[in-house]
Enzyme design. Structure first.
Site, mmCIF file in Angstrom:
data_model
loop_
_atom_site.group_PDB
_atom_site.id
_atom_site.type_symbol
_atom_site.label_atom_id
_atom_site.label_comp_id
_atom_site.label_asym_id
_atom_site.label_seq_id
_atom_site.Cartn_x
_atom_site.Cartn_y
_atom_site.Cartn_z
ATOM 1 N N ASP A 144 0.792 -1.068 -0.030
ATOM 2 C CA ASP A 144 0.018 0.091 -0.025
ATOM 3 C C ASP A 144 1.005 1.273 0.005
ATOM 4 O OD1 ASP A 144 -1.906 -1.840 0.414
ATOM 5 O OD2 ASP A 144 -2.776 -0.983 2.138
ATOM 6 N N HIS A 289 3.652 -2.379 2.950
ATOM 7 C CA HIS A 289 3.679 -1.044 2.505
ATOM 8 C C HIS A 289 5.223 -0.734 1.675
ATOM 9 C CE1 HIS A 289 0.790 -0.940 5.672
ATOM 10 N NE2 HIS A 289 0.349 0.129 5.290
#
Ligand SMILES: [Zn+2]
Length: 333
Positions: A144, A289
């Site tokens: 992400d 991430h």
């Protein structure tokens, strides 16, 4: 089927005897050498007719020979006799092989081929629609908050070297800032998802703001790379029915996760790897991430670790061939 066969046979015999009776009654034709048989004049029970087995007998028979009222029966001409024989031949030919086989040879129509050997297989219920093929041993690895220069690029290099596709949930403002990275992610075969435009907690936004967050991001991805995302992930995994409905109205499914590496919190490569690998099993969605260097450094360890467990790291597109818009994929399913 088991219950129908005797009924079919009974009807079949009735037809056979009627036809034979008609032939005998027709006088000198004498095609069938039979003891005296009383023609069966009783019509079959209409309750039995709806089954498929019975349809052809009535549909292809000669008028109404079964009820004995036909002129074929009372007539004595060769033509009538032939018609009866033809009708019985057609009716016989349309019977299921196991029913044909049950008809005594002397009652079979002349020139009728021997029924093939058949094995009666117990009838089964109709099969349900086939399940879509399952992604065997698959685990979705997701990243992400990018794309950003540096870490996203290093991750792409690793994924290419390991021959793995992942999913990138992009923030719209980063897609606008680094459209060339969006294109590279697309060109290298990864799934691109919508992660809102400015990363707010969508469950605490007004309906119009939720819509704008999704729409502005999809527009950015479209501008950058012609991508129309079918996956969205709400920032912080925070969503409610309005968020899911807004995603669904835009043809998107929500993907949350089942394995949280907490990589953003501890920023530790070994911990990211061990949490990802130890927590994963078939169907898992792993959250990471690509804006954090320790996470990107862990990618090779994650891929090798999953493979050592017999798991296959894949993108969401590979894991779910036909995601349902508006559905939230948040468990191992
Ligand atoms: Zn995020």
């Amino acid at each position: 089927m088991k219950r129908l066969v005797p009924a079919a046979l009974s009807l079949c015999m009735s037809v056979a005897l009627t036809a034979a009776g008609a032939a005998v009654g027709a006088g000198p034709a004498g095609a069938l050498e039979l003891p005296l048989i009383t023609p069966v004049a009783k019509a079959p029970n209409p309750q039995l007719i709806p089954g498929d087995i019975f349809g052809p007998i009535l549909a292809q028979g000669t008028g109404s020979p079964i009820d004995g009222s036909s002129s074929f029966v009372s007539g004595s001409s060769q033509r009538a006799n032939n018609a009866v024989q033809d009708g019985w031949k057609r009716a016989y030919g349309s019977l299921p092989p196991q029913v044909q086989q049950a008809v005594p040879p002397q009652l079979r129509p002349a020139e009728a081929p021997l029924p093939p050997e058949v094995t009666v297989v117990p009838a089964h219920e109709p099969s349900p629609a086939p399940e879509p093929p399952k992604c065997f041993n698959c685990v979705a690895i997701t990243y992400d908050d990018g794309p950003v220069p540096g870490t996203t690029e290093q991750l792409l290099d690793t994924l290419k070297r390991k021959n793995v596709h992942a999913t990138f949930f992009m923030v719209g403002q980063n897609a606008d800032a680094y459209p060339q990275l969006v294109r590279r992610v697309r060109d290298e075969g990864h799934t691109i998802g919508n992660h809102s435009y400015s990363h707010p907690d969508l469950a605490h936004q007004a309906d119009g703001a939720i819509a704008a967050q999704f729409d502005d991001t999809s527009a950015a991805l479209e501008r950058a790379a012609g991508v129309h995302p079918v996956w969205a992930r709400p920032p912080y995994g925070s969503y409610d029915g309005r968020v899911a409905a807004a995603a669904g109205a835009r043809g998107m499914s929500l993907a949350v996760w089942s394995v949280d590496t907490a990589d953003w919190q501890h920023r530790n490569t070994a911990t990211t790897c061990s949490r990802a690998v130890e927590g994963a099993h078939e169907g898992s969605i792993i959250l990471m991430h690509d804006i954090h260097q320790p996470t990107v450094d862990a990618a090779e360890c994650v891929i090798d670790g999953l493979r050592a467990k017999g798991l296959r790291p894949v993108s969401l597109e590979e894991m779910f061939r036909h995601p349902e818009p508006g559905h939230v994929y948040d468990r191992d399913e």
